[in-house]
Design a protein around this motif. Structure first.
Motif, PDB file in Angstrom:
ATOM      1  N   ARG A 127       0.859  -1.179   0.000  1.00 19.19           N
ATOM      2  CA  ARG A 127       0.000   0.000   0.000  1.00 19.19           C
ATOM      3  C   ARG A 127       0.899   1.234   0.000  1.00 19.19           C
ATOM      4  O   ARG A 127       2.125   1.125   0.102  1.00 19.19           O
ATOM      5  CB  ARG A 127      -0.926   0.019   1.218  1.00 19.19           C
ATOM      6  N   ILE A 128       0.286   2.396  -0.062  1.00 18.01           N
ATOM      7  CA  ILE A 128       1.024   3.663  -0.120  1.00 18.01           C
ATOM      8  C   ILE A 128       0.790   4.462   1.159  1.00 18.01           C
ATOM      9  O   ILE A 128      -0.348   4.585   1.626  1.00 18.01           O
ATOM     10  CB  ILE A 128       0.597   4.475  -1.352  1.00 18.01           C
ATOM     11  N   GLY A 129       1.878   4.990   1.719  1.00 22.37           N
ATOM     12  CA  GLY A 129       1.790   5.794   2.915  1.00 22.37           C
ATOM     13  C   GLY A 129       2.412   7.165   2.710  1.00 22.37           C
ATOM     14  O   GLY A 129       3.048   7.428   1.686  1.00 22.37           O
ATOM     15  N   VAL A 130       2.230   8.035   3.694  1.00 25.76           N
ATOM     16  CA  VAL A 130       2.845   9.361   3.647  1.00 25.76           C
ATOM     17  C   VAL A 130       3.340   9.721   5.040  1.00 25.76           C
ATOM     18  O   VAL A 130       2.660   9.503   6.037  1.00 25.76           O
ATOM     19  CB  VAL A 130       1.863  10.426   3.106  1.00 25.76           C
ATOM     20  N   ALA A 131       4.564  10.222   5.086  1.00 23.80           N
ATOM     21  CA  ALA A 131       5.198  10.624   6.340  1.00 23.80           C
ATOM     22  C   ALA A 131       5.631  12.078   6.232  1.00 23.80           C
ATOM     23  O   ALA A 131       5.796  12.616   5.117  1.00 23.80           O
ATOM     24  CB  ALA A 131       6.393   9.730   6.642  1.00 23.80           C
ATOM     25  N   VAL A 132       5.847  12.741   7.346  1.00 22.88           N
ATOM     26  CA  VAL A 132       6.152  14.171   7.356  1.00 22.88           C
ATOM     27  C   VAL A 132       7.389  14.457   8.202  1.00 22.88           C
ATOM     28  O   VAL A 132       7.698  13.736   9.150  1.00 22.88           O
ATOM     29  CB  VAL A 132       4.942  14.979   7.885  1.00 22.88           C
ATOM     30  N   SER A 133       8.105  15.517   7.822  1.00 25.57           N
ATOM     31  CA  SER A 133       9.281  15.968   8.570  1.00 25.57           C
ATOM     32  C   SER A 133       9.428  17.474   8.421  1.00 25.57           C
ATOM     33  O   SER A 133       8.912  18.075   7.468  1.00 25.57           O
ATOM     34  CB  SER A 133      10.541  15.274   8.048  1.00 25.57           C
ATOM     35  N   ASP A 134      10.151  18.079   9.342  1.00 23.40           N
ATOM     36  CA  ASP A 134      10.463  19.511   9.246  1.00 23.40           C
ATOM     37  C   ASP A 134      11.666  19.757   8.339  1.00 23.40           C
ATOM     38  O   ASP A 134      11.928  20.900   7.975  1.00 23.40           O
ATOM     39  CB  ASP A 134      10.756  20.090  10.631  1.00 23.40           C
ATOM     40  N   LYS A 135      12.400  18.689   8.008  1.00 24.10           N
ATOM     41  CA  LYS A 135      13.607  18.818   7.207  1.00 24.10           C
ATOM     42  C   LYS A 135      13.610  17.783   6.085  1.00 24.10           C
ATOM     43  O   LYS A 135      13.043  16.691   6.238  1.00 24.10           O
ATOM     44  CB  LYS A 135      14.854  18.618   8.072  1.00 24.10           C
ATOM     45  N   PRO A 136      14.274  18.087   4.965  1.00 22.19           N
ATOM     46  CA  PRO A 136      14.338  17.108   3.878  1.00 22.19           C
ATOM     47  C   PRO A 136      15.148  15.873   4.247  1.00 22.19           C
ATOM     48  O   PRO A 136      15.030  14.843   3.589  1.00 22.19           O
ATOM     49  CB  PRO A 136      14.995  17.887   2.742  1.00 22.19           C
ATOM     50  N   THR A 137      15.957  15.989   5.287  1.00 21.80           N
ATOM     51  CA  THR A 137      16.774  14.859   5.741  1.00 21.80           C
ATOM     52  C   THR A 137      16.153  14.132   6.928  1.00 21.80           C
ATOM     53  O   THR A 137      16.820  13.321   7.585  1.00 21.80           O
ATOM     54  CB  THR A 137      18.177  15.358   6.121  1.00 21.80           C
ATOM     55  N   GLY A 138      14.884  14.424   7.207  1.00 25.34           N
ATOM     56  CA  GLY A 138      14.163  13.705   8.239  1.00 25.34           C
ATOM     57  C   GLY A 138      14.553  14.112   9.647  1.00 25.34           C
ATOM     58  O   GLY A 138      15.199  15.136   9.856  1.00 25.34           O
ATOM     59  N   PRO A 139      14.157  13.285  10.620  1.00 24.73           N
ATOM     60  CA  PRO A 139      13.445  12.008  10.429  1.00 24.73           C
ATOM     61  C   PRO A 139      11.977  12.213  10.060  1.00 24.73           C
ATOM     62  O   PRO A 139      11.337  13.140  10.544  1.00 24.73           O
ATOM     63  CB  PRO A 139      13.568  11.337  11.800  1.00 24.73           C
ATOM     64  N   PHE A 140      11.467  11.339   9.193  1.00 25.64           N
ATOM     65  CA  PHE A 140      10.075  11.390   8.768  1.00 25.64           C
ATOM     66  C   PHE A 140       9.227  10.490   9.666  1.00 25.64           C
ATOM     67  O   PHE A 140       9.630   9.382  10.011  1.00 25.64           O
ATOM     68  CB  PHE A 140       9.942  10.928   7.322  1.00 25.64           C
ATOM     69  N   THR A 141       8.047  10.987  10.022  1.00 23.35           N
ATOM     70  CA  THR A 141       7.094  10.234  10.831  1.00 23.35           C
ATOM     71  C   THR A 141       5.796  10.087  10.063  1.00 23.35           C
ATOM     72  O   THR A 141       5.276  11.076   9.518  1.00 23.35           O
ATOM     73  CB  THR A 141       6.813  10.951  12.168  1.00 23.35           C
ATOM     74  N   ASP A 142       5.263   8.889  10.009  1.00 22.19           N
ATOM     75  CA  ASP A 142       4.013   8.672   9.290  1.00 22.19           C
ATOM     76  C   ASP A 142       2.902   9.556   9.843  1.00 22.19           C
ATOM     77  O   ASP A 142       2.762   9.711  11.066  1.00 22.19           O
ATOM     78  CB  ASP A 142       3.601   7.203   9.380  1.00 22.19           C
ATOM     79  N   LEU A 143       2.110  10.128   8.935  1.00 21.17           N
ATOM     80  CA  LEU A 143       0.994  10.965   9.349  1.00 21.17           C
ATOM     81  C   LEU A 143      -0.048  10.158  10.114  1.00 21.17           C
ATOM     82  O   LEU A 143      -0.663  10.646  11.058  1.00 21.17           O
ATOM     83  CB  LEU A 143       0.330  11.608   8.127  1.00 21.17           C
ATOM     84  N   ASN A 144      -0.257   8.933   9.680  1.00 20.99           N
ATOM     85  CA  ASN A 144      -1.243   8.057  10.308  1.00 20.99           C
ATOM     86  C   ASN A 144      -0.663   6.654  10.432  1.00 20.99           C
ATOM     87  O   ASN A 144       0.331   6.323   9.772  1.00 20.99           O
ATOM     88  CB  ASN A 144      -2.529   8.015   9.477  1.00 20.99           C
TER      89      ASN A 144
END
Length: 360
Positions: A127-144
């Protein structure tokens, strides 16, 4: 998040800024292949004078890594930027095809992964997910703690378009358990090669403004040809070479040029030498799309093979285009590495990729 119109307006401003502030990439000899072991490479214009590249593999463990560059030639490793075990992580394997978009000073990473929720023990449960970060180098956290949506079949290769105040998600339905009748399938069955041929198809669907789900039903945009035709025979090479009982249409990348939407896509087995890129054009984000008679625009040439799953990036002039893709050479073996070649759209609207090239 703020209003939908505000989000999209900001995204457009970021894209425009990135097209004018990134240092121009000077014409130079090919640096291919880059020493970056990514499949499915994607390059982001940050707007700060730096490019960021994301991809499948590259040493990441259950997640994604990134590289940065000021000139599209020399790339600095930034380490792993997404980890599957973040507080909302929902995937448990096969993390593929990341793409990152900057919206309102946040970075959103769209990706494919195996979904933990698998009550019927499907071999392919992507499936497809989406994560968010304040920086392009992360760390990214899934929105849900779940994928963006569940169409009821496995999907991969997310690509996102911001257009006229709306957002669209493009993806590929996997071949898994998706046999399709076609003249090529009938031919392969008559030869005693395969009883059936499975196919992957590209779909598009509108996204909610907060990326939490979709709006409306997915629309089928691209699929392998039903009838045998010399112009589209390249899309069936994995079957006609007896490499696999599958025909792929995947790795889509859409962009707008003047008043036309160009959708690039890859066909054939990503793990084989016949992986290649074509394109189709349409007058709206959800089609109809018509495949170019000049396909493929990128394919093996004796020096490079397995060319596919591309993205597109631009130099500072906003006009010079580059095709970013993965491929292999006899010297590098089976490992996928990143290639970057110039591409253009001529006066007649024809898309041309000046590659694949190797270092010279």
């Amino acid at each position: 998040m703020k209003s939908f119109k505000h989000i999209i307006y900001t995204a457009f401003c970021v894209f425009a800024l990135s097209a004018t502030t990134i240092p121009a990439v000077q014409a130079q000899s090919s640096n291919n292949p880059l020493p970056v072991a990514f499949g499915d490479p994607y390059v982001l214009h940050d707007g700060s004078g730096t490019y960021y590249m994301y991809g499948t593999g590259g040493g990441a463990k259950q997640g994604f890594s990134a590289y940065s560059s000021r000139d599209l030639k020399n790339w600095k490793p930034e380490g792993q930027v997404y980890f599957h075990d973040n507080k909302n992580g929902w995937g448990n394997g096969a993390f593929w095809a990341p793409e990152v978009y900057k919206v309102e000073n946040k970075y959103y990473l769209f990706y494919s992964a195996q979904w933990k929720h698998n009550p019927t023990n499907e071999k392919e449960n992507f499936r497809i997910g989406v994560a968010v970060s304040d920086k392009p180098t992360g760390p990214f956290t899934d929105l849900n703690d779940r994928p963006v949506f569940d169409p009821g079949y496995p999907i991969i290769d997310a690509n996102v378009l911001f257009d006229k105040g709306r957002v669209y998600l493009y993806y590929s339905r996997c071949c898994y358990k998706h046999p399709v009748e076609s003249e090529v399938a009938a031919w392969a069955k008559a030869k005693g090669w395969y009883n059936e041929v499975e196919e992957s198809w590209v779909y598009g669907v509108e996204l909610k403004p907060d990326f939490s789900g979709t709006i409306g039903e997915p629309v089928l945009l691209l699929r392998p040809p039903v009838k045998n035709d010399p112009a589209t025979a390249w899309e069936s090479r994995s079957v006609t070479s007896r490499e696999a009982n599958r025909r792929w249409t995947e790795g889509s990348y859409i962009f707008k040029h003047k008043n036309l939407y160009y959708m690039m896509y890859s066909a054939n087995n990503f793990d084989g030498e016949n992986y290649a890129v074509g394109y189709a054009t349409g007058k709206s984000p959800l089609g109809l799309f018509k495949k170019s008679p000049d396909n493929p625009v990128l394919q093996k040439n004796g020096q490079v093979s397995g060319t596919g799953h591309n993205s597109v990036t631009w130099a500072a002039d906003g006009r010079t285009m580059y095709c970013v893709y993965h491929g292999r050479t006899p010297e590098t073996g089976h490992k996928r590495l990143v290639f970057i070649d110039k591409m253009r759209i001529d006066k007649k609207g024809k898309l041309v990729v000046d590659g694949p090239t190797v270092k010279r």
